[in-house]
Every structure is written in C-alpha cells, then in structure tokens.
Scaffold this active site. Structure first.
Site, short mmCIF file in Angstrom:
data_model
loop_
_atom_site.label_atom_id
_atom_site.label_comp_id
_atom_site.label_asym_id
_atom_site.label_seq_id
_atom_site.Cartn_x
_atom_site.Cartn_y
_atom_site.Cartn_z
CG ASP A 1 13.23 -41.90 -14.55
OD1 ASP A 1 14.02 -42.21 -15.46
OD2 ASP A 1 12.13 -42.45 -14.39
CG ASP B 1 8.67 -43.58 -12.35
OD1 ASP B 1 9.79 -43.33 -12.84
OD2 ASP B 1 7.81 -44.25 -12.96
#
Length: 218
Positions: free
Chosen positions: A11, A170
C-alpha cells in the site's frame, strides 16, 4: 510458518509514505475556508487512510450531511494536489527495505486506492519509488481494495511463473484484499491503524512494528 516471498506489493499511504500531514493540511484548508475549527495531527493521523471522505467526516462531523460534500471534496483534492509533497516523507526504514529488496532481486510494487493522477504525481518526488515494477491505483481498474482484483492484476504484471506474493498494508481493506487474493498478508502496525488491538482482529499472517521487521522474514 510463512513461505518466503518472490514478490512484495505495498500500500502507499500509511505503509510506504507518511502522507498524513499533507492530507491533514488539505482538510484544514477546507475547514479554514468554511470558518470551522482546525484538526490536529494527533486527531487526523489514524484517519488518513480513509481518504477524503474519512477526513471530511472527521472535520465536519454530522454537519457534513447538510453540506455539499462533492464541493468540499473537490476543494480538498485541489489543495492536496497543489501541495502534495510539502510534509510527506518515507517512513523510517522504508528506503533501506526497498533497497534490500532490489539487492535480493525481489520484485515489488504499489497497490493503492489513491487516484492515479495523485499517485503518479506523488511518486515523482521519490525516485526510489519509481524503481518499482508495477503501480496500480484506485481507478486503474473498475474494482478497488478490498476487492482482490487490483492485487491480482498487479501480480500478473510482475510475470512471475509461480508467484508467492506478499501484500503489506495498514488498513483492514488491505488485509481483506490479500486474503481474497490468496496472498500472504502483512499489517504495517506503524501506519494509520485505529489501534494495534483492532488490527489483530483482521487475522493477518504477519504483523510488523517497523518496516525493517519485514527483513527478518526474508
């Protein structure tokens, strides 16, 4: 016991880059123009992964329902695009991690829900990120995370014969996407999580408190 990866996808916001301050600056710009109280870094940091919607909901609360959301959203994005890398930096250890992956010839890429025009503009500020093998943004495909398609499409672009790909993120949607794509899921606990305790409910395969913790698994 997890199997060592032959590719790693990441990400972007809250995993590779600490972007919260610039996103918060955009939120506070909108709040200031609307003569509303500003929001502190401590308040918005762990909301940053929820994008413009999450940030505007934080700033305006229930009042947002009675305002022109699309107009506020456009103000947010315009300010963010024009000031996209004022306070954004690599998380500590990310540069070392990515250089180590390059040295080990482990291909890596980025899969983010950030719009492509913002993703590519931001990456230009970080030459190391331009060395990645693939970038998939939130509007590269009709589907976005937590749908597995962006991860699977990124994996296809790597052209690995027998892929064993890890995905590092996350947010809960990152872990859900990794599970659905049959990839090893890694929670970046240094990122924009609601809480460490909450992240353990996502049932990720690996939890790391610092980017360099990933090296222990390689």
């Amino acid at each position: 016991m997890v199997t060592k990866p032959n590719a790693i996808l990441f990400d972007l916001d809250g995993t590779l880059l600490e972007t919260a301050k610039d996103l918060g600056n955009a939120l506070n710009h909108v709040l200031e123009t609307m003569q509303r109280p500003l929001v502190s870094y401590e308040e918005y940091r762990n909301i940053a992964s929820n994008g413009s919607k999450g940030m505007l909901e934080l700033g305006f609360g229930d009042e947002l329902k009675s305002l022109d959301f699309e107009d506020l959203r456009q103000q947010f994005f315009t300010h963010y695009e024009n000031n996209i890398c004022v306070d954004t930096v690599f998380f500590e250890g990310i540069e070392t991690l990515l250089n180590e992956l390059n040295q080990k010839s482990i291909p890596w890429g980025i899969v983010t829900n950030k719009p492509e025009y913002l993703t590519l503009k931001l990456v230009e500020f970080f030459p190391l990120l331009k060395e990645c093998n693939v970038i998939i943004s939130g509007d590269s495909l009709p589907e976005r995370k937590p749908h597995p398609k962006p991860l699977l499409y990124a994996q296809e672009q790597l052209k690995i014969q027998f892929p064993n790909t890890w995905y590092v993120g996350d947010a809960q949607r990152d872990i859900e996407a990794a599970h659905a794509a049959n990839m090893t899921s890694v929670v970046a606990e240094y990122g924009y999580l609601p809480s460490i305790q909450e992240s353990h409910k996502w049932l990720a395969d690996i939890h790391i408190q610092h980017p360099l913790d990933l090296l222990a698994f390689l």
